[in-house]
Write a protein that holds these residues in place. Structure first.
Motif, PDB file in Angstrom:
ATOM      1  N   UNK A 196      14.610  21.821   5.532  1.00 60.37           N
ATOM      2  CA  UNK A 196      14.102  20.529   5.047  1.00 60.37           C
ATOM      3  C   UNK A 196      14.219  20.466   3.522  1.00 60.37           C
ATOM      4  N   UNK A 197      14.837  19.411   3.023  1.00 61.90           N
ATOM      5  CA  UNK A 197      14.975  19.237   1.578  1.00 61.90           C
ATOM      6  C   UNK A 197      13.626  18.908   0.954  1.00 61.90           C
ATOM      7  N   UNK A 198      13.485  19.315  -0.316  1.00 65.28           N
ATOM      8  CA  UNK A 198      12.245  19.035  -1.031  1.00 65.28           C
ATOM      9  C   UNK A 198      12.314  17.644  -1.638  1.00 65.28           C
ATOM     10  N   UNK A 199      11.434  16.763  -1.156  1.00 60.89           N
ATOM     11  CA  UNK A 199      11.312  15.414  -1.704  1.00 60.89           C
ATOM     12  C   UNK A 199       9.918  15.279  -2.291  1.00 60.89           C
ATOM     13  N   UNK A 200       9.849  14.981  -3.563  1.00 64.10           N
ATOM     14  CA  UNK A 200       8.556  14.880  -4.230  1.00 64.10           C
ATOM     15  C   UNK A 200       7.940  13.505  -3.949  1.00 64.10           C
ATOM     16  N   UNK A 201       7.271  13.404  -2.797  1.00 65.57           N
ATOM     17  CA  UNK A 201       6.704  12.113  -2.392  1.00 65.57           C
ATOM     18  C   UNK A 201       5.597  11.652  -3.327  1.00 65.57           C
ATOM     19  N   UNK A 202       4.978  12.581  -4.027  1.00 66.17           N
ATOM     20  CA  UNK A 202       3.932  12.200  -4.986  1.00 66.17           C
ATOM     21  C   UNK A 202       4.487  11.391  -6.153  1.00 66.17           C
ATOM     22  N   UNK A 203       5.811  11.414  -6.321  1.00 71.80           N
ATOM     23  CA  UNK A 203       6.440  10.674  -7.422  1.00 71.80           C
ATOM     24  C   UNK A 203       7.212   9.443  -6.949  1.00 71.80           C
ATOM     25  N   UNK A 204       7.212   9.203  -5.639  1.00 67.33           N
ATOM     26  CA  UNK A 204       7.936   8.040  -5.132  1.00 67.33           C
ATOM     27  C   UNK A 204       7.292   6.740  -5.606  1.00 67.33           C
ATOM     28  N   UNK A 205       8.079   5.677  -5.662  1.00 69.53           N
ATOM     29  CA  UNK A 205       7.598   4.399  -6.155  1.00 69.53           C
ATOM     30  C   UNK A 205       6.513   3.823  -5.246  1.00 69.53           C
ATOM     31  N   UNK A 206       5.510   3.237  -5.848  1.00 70.51           N
ATOM     32  CA  UNK A 206       4.407   2.627  -5.109  1.00 70.51           C
ATOM     33  C   UNK A 206       4.900   1.554  -4.139  1.00 70.51           C
ATOM     34  N   UNK A 207       4.162   1.398  -3.048  1.00 71.30           N
ATOM     35  CA  UNK A 207       4.448   0.324  -2.092  1.00 71.30           C
ATOM     36  C   UNK A 207       4.028  -1.039  -2.654  1.00 71.30           C
ATOM     37  N   UNK A 208       3.284  -1.010  -3.734  1.00 71.07           N
ATOM     38  CA  UNK A 208       2.727  -2.239  -4.309  1.00 71.07           C
ATOM     39  C   UNK A 208       3.358  -2.479  -5.680  1.00 71.07           C
ATOM     40  N   UNK A 209       3.662  -3.729  -5.962  1.00 71.77           N
ATOM     41  CA  UNK A 209       4.285  -4.033  -7.246  1.00 71.77           C
ATOM     42  C   UNK A 209       3.524  -5.167  -7.944  1.00 71.77           C
ATOM     43  N   UNK A 210       3.832  -5.355  -9.210  1.00 71.82           N
ATOM     44  CA  UNK A 210       3.190  -6.395 -10.025  1.00 71.82           C
ATOM     45  C   UNK A 210       1.664  -6.258  -9.964  1.00 71.82           C
ATOM     46  N   UNK A 211       1.192  -5.034 -10.109  1.00 72.86           N
ATOM     47  CA  UNK A 211      -0.246  -4.767 -10.024  1.00 72.86           C
ATOM     48  C   UNK A 211      -1.026  -5.567 -11.064  1.00 72.86           C
ATOM     49  N   UNK A 212      -0.423  -5.745 -12.226  1.00 72.15           N
ATOM     50  CA  UNK A 212      -1.131  -6.445 -13.304  1.00 72.15           C
ATOM     51  C   UNK A 212      -1.380  -7.918 -12.972  1.00 72.15           C
ATOM     52  N   UNK A 213      -0.702  -8.434 -11.965  1.00 72.81           N
ATOM     53  CA  UNK A 213      -0.861  -9.836 -11.574  1.00 72.81           C
ATOM     54  C   UNK A 213      -1.859 -10.011 -10.417  1.00 72.81           C
ATOM     55  N   UNK A 214      -2.317  -8.899  -9.862  1.00 73.13           N
ATOM     56  CA  UNK A 214      -3.217  -8.973  -8.712  1.00 73.13           C
ATOM     57  C   UNK A 214      -4.662  -9.166  -9.160  1.00 73.13           C
ATOM     58  N   UNK A 215      -5.452  -9.798  -8.305  1.00 66.36           N
ATOM     59  CA  UNK A 215      -6.878  -9.966  -8.583  1.00 66.36           C
ATOM     60  C   UNK A 215      -7.598  -8.643  -8.360  1.00 66.36           C
ATOM     61  N   UNK A 216      -8.831  -8.556  -8.821  1.00 66.43           N
ATOM     62  CA  UNK A 216      -9.644  -7.353  -8.594  1.00 66.43           C
ATOM     63  C   UNK A 216      -9.754  -7.083  -7.101  1.00 66.43           C
ATOM     64  N   UNK A 217     -10.020  -8.120  -6.307  1.00 64.44           N
ATOM     65  CA  UNK A 217     -10.149  -7.944  -4.861  1.00 64.44           C
ATOM     66  C   UNK A 217      -8.858  -7.422  -4.247  1.00 64.44           C
ATOM     67  N   UNK A 218      -7.738  -7.960  -4.655  1.00 64.19           N
ATOM     68  CA  UNK A 218      -6.454  -7.505  -4.119  1.00 64.19           C
ATOM     69  C   UNK A 218      -6.196  -6.036  -4.457  1.00 64.19           C
ATOM     70  N   UNK A 219      -6.558  -5.648  -5.660  1.00 64.87           N
ATOM     71  CA  UNK A 219      -6.386  -4.251  -6.063  1.00 64.87           C
ATOM     72  C   UNK A 219      -7.285  -3.330  -5.242  1.00 64.87           C
ATOM     73  N   UNK A 220      -8.531  -3.740  -5.069  1.00 65.41           N
ATOM     74  CA  UNK A 220      -9.467  -2.924  -4.299  1.00 65.41           C
ATOM     75  C   UNK A 220      -9.019  -2.764  -2.853  1.00 65.41           C
ATOM     76  N   UNK A 221      -8.565  -3.844  -2.253  1.00 61.45           N
ATOM     77  CA  UNK A 221      -8.094  -3.794  -0.864  1.00 61.45           C
ATOM     78  C   UNK A 221      -6.891  -2.861  -0.751  1.00 61.45           C
ATOM     79  N   UNK A 222      -5.987  -2.916  -1.702  1.00 56.43           N
ATOM     80  CA  UNK A 222      -4.798  -2.066  -1.681  1.00 56.43           C
ATOM     81  C   UNK A 222      -5.164  -0.591  -1.818  1.00 56.43           C
ATOM     82  N   UNK A 223      -6.038  -0.301  -2.777  1.00 55.04           N
ATOM     83  CA  UNK A 223      -6.457   1.090  -2.985  1.00 55.04           C
ATOM     84  C   UNK A 223      -7.184   1.615  -1.758  1.00 55.04           C
TER      85      UNK A 223
END
Length: 273
Positions: free
Chosen positions: A1-28
């Motif tokens: 199995x190849x080593x893939x650093x999943x801890x560094x993969x790109x987030x499933x969520x984008x444009x975080x700075x545009x999300x509301x507090x509620x949207x951020x909390x739900x995502x986290x």
């Protein structure tokens, strides 16, 4: 199995700075819910390491955690909570962080990049073959941790690790690896989040299960806890009252005399009045 650093993969969520507090909390929160399931998959690995830890500690060994950054801080936290919770000596479970104790509060630049410093830090505690060393690194690539475990292996010291990637260099170095793969973080690469939560859960399992196996819990109570504040004195008094079916005044008197819940119960059962 190849080593893939999943801890560094790109987030499933984008444009975080545009999300509301509620949207951020739900995502986290959505991502956090996946962590216990990832830990569950690693239970066989966790069990194997704990079996070795319990055996070594029964032979007079010690448990060391070694890590950098968040991983190092979590190891220090878990180690520091063992004496007050279980009444064990402060040198039974020892947490070491790259950069020394000052790094607990403030990051020490490049401390984790030294391949030799981890082993040097362990040697300052007179590390020996009775001990167990668990390296903690979300990425599984931290030189400070890998170097420490590699030197331990060469000196016949049992090694384990907690990491958040499969097939990492750290996993290959540790004799008893634990791999809890939680995937990308909400904030890309911020392994203080899900990865850190997973590490904390595993650390809880290691020390709690070990201390129970070493006889440091009676029933489900912390009978060896240090009575370091009024809350704990009151808790200890109630433990004695429940166990011995005696009044609060008598229970408090026993606790004052013997200074320890276990000792108070044992002496009462042996005829002390």
């Amino acid at each position: 199995m190849d080593f893939i650093k999943t801890t560094e993969l790109d987030s499933k969520y984008n444009h975080l700075e545009k999300k509301s507090i509620n949207e951020l909390l739900v995502s986290i929160n959505k991502e956090d819910k996946t962590v216990p399931l990832a830990v569950e998959k690693a239970l066989p690995q966790i069990e194997k390491l704990i079996q070795k830890v319990v055996y070594q500690l029964k032979q007079g060994g010690r448990l060391f955690y070694i890590g950098a950054g968040t991983s190092g801080r979590l190891g220090v936290l878990d180690a520091s909570e063992c004496p007050p919770t279980f009444g064990v000596p402060y040198d039974l479970v020892i947490g070491i962080i790259a950069g020394g104790d000052s790094a607990i509060r403030k990051a020490v630049e490049f401390a984790e990049d030294s391949i030799d410093l981890g082993w040097k830090d362990l040697k300052s505690h007179d590390i020996n073959e009775k001990d167990v060393v668990i390296g903690i690194a979300a990425s599984g690539t931290t030189p400070y941790v890998i170097g420490a475990l590699d030197s331990c292996n060469k000196n016949n010291i049992i090694t384990g690790c907690i990491t958040n990637n499969y097939n990492s260099p750290l996993s290959k170095t540790a004799q008893f690896p634990i791999e809890v793969v939680v995937g990308p973080e909400v904030v890309t690469g911020s392994s203080r989040m899900k990865a850190g939560t997973a590490q904390k859960l595993v650390l809880n399992m290691i020390t709690t299960t070990t201390m129970i196996q070493l006889g440091r819990i009676k029933g489900n109570k912390m009978v060896d806890m240090q009575l370091s504040n009024n809350k704990l004195v009151n808790r200890g008094t109630k433990m004695i009252m429940t166990e011995l079916h005696i009044a609060e005044e008598e229970a408090k008197k026993l606790l004052d005399i013997f200074g320890n819940v276990r000792s108070a119960i044992e002496n009462y059962n042996n005829g002390y009045r």
